[in-house]
Design an enzyme around this catalytic site. Sequence first.
Site: not given
Length: 307
Positions: A49, A77, A134, A168, A194, A196, A220
């Site tokens: 994480k 986070l 994020c 990222k 990618i 989200t 997902g």
Amino acid sequence: MAGDTITLDVQLGRLLLRNPIGVASGTFGHAREMAGFVDLDRLGAILPKTITAQPRPGNETPRTFETTGGMLNSIGLANSGIEVFVDRQLPYLAKLKAAVIVSIAGRSVQEFVKMAARLDGLPGIAALELNISCPNVSGGVDFGSDPSLCEPLVAGVRKACSLPVLAKLTPNVTDITAIAKAAEAGGADAISLINTCLGMAVNWRRRRPYLGNVLGGLSGPAIKPIALRAVFQVSRAVGIPLMGVGGISTIDDVMEFLVAGATAVQIGTANFFNPGVSMQILDALPAALEELGVASVAEVVGTLEVE
């Protein structure tokens, strides 16, 4: 072609992975917790994480909400900070055979650079992934949505440490290739894409959002087409390798990402509903490569025919 003749190792710039199957940051808990479901040593990469310089409590609850074909999260986070990670989590991770790619996030270039320097040279860390994408924290996508901010950030981290660096990226931009080119220009070894997709869910009866933070990141199967598109576009815009992330839950998903241009992949949300999914995919990978008549993962990468 016998299965034992298949070469699974892949190269992401300076980072060599024993196979292309990784588990995505924020979806795998602490690796020790998953050891009952997964042979951690078989994985190509483990991404713990995301950590920050200081502990973060995270966003207001509720933080997750299941949607059609995916889930929304607004964790924010939440983590115990870099020093707790180094003291309590890294010693266990360092014993594993899988490459440990540490995901870091900062509020400024200086904070990213300082964290990278702190982690440089520590046993058990194979690479860094810069979480500049994020959507659940203030300023979380600033460095991943502006090429003029992305390039100096990556360059600063490269200068501060000797570890391979992955950037990222967020899909929540007009042109993801422009950001990818900036990351490459800054010296990134590879690009993860990618993160989200920004979304929300509404309880119309209460006339309230389901997430405490109102907005969250969609992950997902629902986002796989977006992730595939991004991999396809970016693979034709840069010369560095890619890690595909987004909606991967089957061997077919993995092969689609490889053919579209990813050298490796990260499995995320699927870990929640099928903790052993990475092992199932890894078991199926040699046969999928044999079906295409190839002897290595590298022979498949970026072979999509569009004309």
